[in-house]
Design a protein around this motif. Structure first.
Motif, short mmCIF file in Angstrom:
data_model
loop_
_atom_site.label_atom_id
_atom_site.label_comp_id
_atom_site.label_asym_id
_atom_site.label_seq_id
_atom_site.Cartn_x
_atom_site.Cartn_y
_atom_site.Cartn_z
N VAL A 150 24.42 78.09 -52.24
CA VAL A 150 24.00 77.70 -51.00
C VAL A 150 24.43 76.15 -50.92
CG1 VAL A 150 21.96 77.22 -49.72
CG2 VAL A 150 22.30 79.46 -50.82
N VAL A 151 24.89 75.67 -49.82
CA VAL A 151 25.42 74.39 -49.70
C VAL A 151 25.00 73.68 -48.80
CG1 VAL A 151 27.59 75.00 -50.78
CG2 VAL A 151 27.25 75.06 -48.20
N ASN A 152 24.87 72.16 -49.03
CA ASN A 152 24.23 71.15 -48.15
C ASN A 152 25.19 70.99 -46.99
OD1 ASN A 152 21.36 70.59 -49.02
ND2 ASN A 152 22.60 69.51 -50.67
N THR A 153 24.97 70.94 -45.72
CA THR A 153 25.79 70.73 -44.66
C THR A 153 25.23 69.88 -43.62
OG1 THR A 153 25.33 72.27 -42.97
CG2 THR A 153 26.82 73.19 -44.85
N ALA A 154 26.03 69.26 -42.83
CA ALA A 154 25.15 68.53 -41.75
C ALA A 154 24.37 69.34 -40.94
CB ALA A 154 26.37 67.89 -40.76
N LEU A 155 24.19 70.66 -41.01
CA LEU A 155 23.33 71.53 -39.93
C LEU A 155 22.30 72.11 -41.11
CD1 LEU A 155 26.22 73.66 -38.31
CD2 LEU A 155 25.05 71.46 -37.56
N GLY A 156 22.07 71.71 -42.22
CA GLY A 156 21.21 72.43 -43.12
C GLY A 156 21.84 73.05 -44.38
N ARG A 157 20.99 73.83 -45.01
CA ARG A 157 21.44 74.70 -46.06
C ARG A 157 22.12 75.82 -45.68
NH1 ARG A 157 21.75 73.19 -51.17
NH2 ARG A 157 20.50 74.62 -52.12
N VAL A 158 23.36 76.06 -45.85
CA VAL A 158 24.01 77.28 -45.66
C VAL A 158 24.52 78.23 -46.64
CG1 VAL A 158 26.05 78.12 -44.18
CG2 VAL A 158 24.84 76.16 -43.65
N GLY A 159 24.39 79.49 -46.48
CA GLY A 159 24.84 80.47 -47.56
C GLY A 159 25.30 81.65 -46.74
N ALA A 160 25.93 82.39 -47.71
CA ALA A 160 26.64 83.86 -46.92
C ALA A 160 26.65 84.69 -48.01
CB ALA A 160 28.00 83.51 -46.45
N LEU A 161 26.47 86.07 -47.57
CA LEU A 161 26.70 87.07 -48.21
C LEU A 161 27.57 88.06 -47.32
CD1 LEU A 161 23.22 87.96 -49.94
CD2 LEU A 161 25.25 87.03 -51.05
N ALA A 162 28.20 89.31 -47.92
CA ALA A 162 29.14 90.03 -47.25
C ALA A 162 28.55 91.37 -47.34
CB ALA A 162 30.57 89.92 -47.62
N CYS A 163 28.38 92.29 -46.35
CA CYS A 163 28.15 93.63 -46.04
C CYS A 163 26.96 94.20 -46.97
CB CYS A 163 29.48 94.49 -46.13
SG CYS A 163 29.39 96.06 -45.69
N ALA A 164 27.30 95.23 -48.06
CA ALA A 164 26.28 95.72 -48.59
C ALA A 164 25.72 94.89 -49.65
CB ALA A 164 26.81 97.08 -49.33
N GLU A 165 26.27 93.58 -49.93
CA GLU A 165 25.70 92.59 -50.89
C GLU A 165 23.88 92.56 -50.10
OE1 GLU A 165 28.34 89.62 -52.82
OE2 GLU A 165 28.42 89.30 -50.57
N HIS A 166 23.72 92.68 -48.93
CA HIS A 166 22.51 92.58 -48.29
C HIS A 166 21.80 93.71 -48.63
CE1 HIS A 166 25.09 89.87 -45.89
NE2 HIS A 166 23.91 89.09 -45.80
N ARG A 167 22.12 94.95 -49.50
CA ARG A 167 21.27 95.94 -50.05
C ARG A 167 21.04 95.59 -51.40
NH1 ARG A 167 24.18 101.65 -48.46
NH2 ARG A 167 22.30 102.60 -49.22
N HIS A 168 21.15 94.53 -51.83
CA HIS A 168 20.94 94.41 -53.26
C HIS A 168 19.83 93.21 -53.42
CE1 HIS A 168 21.48 93.49 -57.64
NE2 HIS A 168 22.55 94.15 -57.65
N PRO A 169 18.58 93.80 -53.64
CA PRO A 169 17.52 92.70 -53.64
C PRO A 169 17.58 91.46 -54.78
CG PRO A 169 16.74 95.09 -53.92
CD PRO A 169 18.19 95.10 -54.08
N LEU A 170 18.37 91.52 -55.89
CA LEU A 170 18.44 90.31 -56.42
C LEU A 170 19.53 89.43 -56.13
CD1 LEU A 170 18.56 92.14 -60.15
CD2 LEU A 170 16.50 91.27 -58.69
N LEU A 171 20.57 89.86 -55.48
CA LEU A 171 21.43 88.78 -54.79
C LEU A 171 20.71 88.16 -53.82
CD1 LEU A 171 24.76 90.80 -54.76
CD2 LEU A 171 23.75 89.62 -56.64
N LYS A 172 19.88 88.91 -52.89
CA LYS A 172 19.24 88.11 -51.85
C LYS A 172 18.38 87.02 -52.41
CE LYS A 172 17.90 91.92 -49.78
NZ LYS A 172 17.07 92.80 -48.80
N HIS A 173 17.36 87.47 -53.29
CA HIS A 173 16.61 86.76 -53.87
C HIS A 173 17.18 85.51 -54.51
CE1 HIS A 173 12.48 85.69 -54.92
NE2 HIS A 173 12.84 85.55 -56.42
#
Length: 319
Positions: A150-173
């Protein structure tokens, strides 16, 4: 950044398996988004050069025989190449952050990647999907421990995941612990005809919505409609055509309370969806529930890895 600002997500298809023409289209969308006031534009998973749908339908040998495997490799993005430079220059020219979903080519290897370029054209984030799906693993390699930034930007802290990574509770945490204010949940197209709920738009939109509530952050969920000509390309028999349909575009933006912020486009429709982000809303959400702060019980359960994510320092300016 403490003042409200506009963001947008893409619901549009690339020019399938044509990197140069897809980048041409991306530049048009970037210009349009910036012209309408957006400070960040988010593209779907594997937007460049398109999702390899044959992994769900035909298998890799079929793709080899048809020349699609080689074509896909050739049309994937090289971050040191001409087309990546065009995207970075467009971000700088239009003073907008661009988060692109792409197949990344490194030698003879491919990865599912997400790439954030800031409003000066500088790369702030490059990550690879940690664990592609079982069928995707026939095409793409895995990411590693470095691919949860998760990176600092001029808009705030930005992160990203792709597709089924969002089904993985530990990655989300792991992402929540890094104090995201903006999260890009990138999806391809919800165009597979599967058992009800298994791979449906409703299921995955619910996952994006839950991410916003759990993380107390804005979630940008780009998603591409699948054109009929792509269905015709990869479905060369009637039984395959029964497993994939045109459309499947279901882009959305969610507020930190989980509420959708955009009127959805039709699943076959292309366009951009816009929403206004207010950093103060993130602060209020975190005051109520903060997984990285007062709502944590790291004395009882803690996520540990190469970096102890339970003890990450607060970003500069955070409380």
């Amino acid at each position: 950044m403490h003042s409200p600002f506009m963001v947008c997500v893409v619901q549009a298809a690339p020019v399938y398996l044509d990197l140069e023409r897809s980048v041409d289209k991306a530049l048009t969308l970037i210009e349009q988004a910036a012209g309408d006031g957006a400070k960040l534009i988010a593209f779907p998973e594997l937007w460049l050069p398109g999702y390899p749908w044959w992994v769900w339908l035909n298998g890799i040998e079929w793709a080899h025989q048809k020349g699609l495997s080689q074509r896909y490799l050739e049309q994937a993005l090289d971050f040191e190449g001409l087309q990546a430079g065009r995207i970075a220059r467009a971000a700088a020219d239009h003073r907008i952050q661009v988060l692109m979903g792409t197949a990344e080519r490194e030698g003879e290897h491919l990865y599912i990647a997400q790439w954030l370029v800031d409003e000066t054209g500088r790369t702030l984030l490059r990550r690879r999907k940690l664990k592609p799906g079982p069928l995707e693993l026939k095409v793409f390699g895995e990411g590693g421990a470095q691919d949860l930034p998760v990176v600092n930007t001029a808009l705030g802290r930005v992160g990203a995941l792709a597709c089924a990574e969002h089904r993985h509770p530990l990655l989300k945490h792991a992402m929540h612990l890094q104090h995201e204010t903006l999260h890009v949940a990138a999806w391809p197209s919800f165009a597979l005809n599967q058992a009800p709920g298994m791979l449906s738009a409703d299921t995955f939109l619910a996952i994006s919505r839950t991410y916003a509530v759990e993380g107390g952050c804005y979630v940008l969920a780009p998603c591409a409609p699948l054109p009929a000509e792509v269905v015709a390309l990869v479905c060369d028999t009637p039984d395959k055509a029964l497993r994939l349909h045109a459309g499947g575009g279901h882009a959305q933006i969610f507020a930190p309370d989980g509420e959708p912020m955009c009127t959805p486009l039709a699943p076959t429709q292309e366009g951009l969806l816009f929403a206004q982000v207010d950093p103060q809303i993130v602060t209020r959400a975190r005051n109520a529930f903060d997984l990285s702060g007062h709502s944590s019980r790291s004395d009882v359960v803690r996520l540990q890895g190469p970096t102890d994510l339970g003890k990450l320092p607060l970003p500069e300016g955070a409380r």
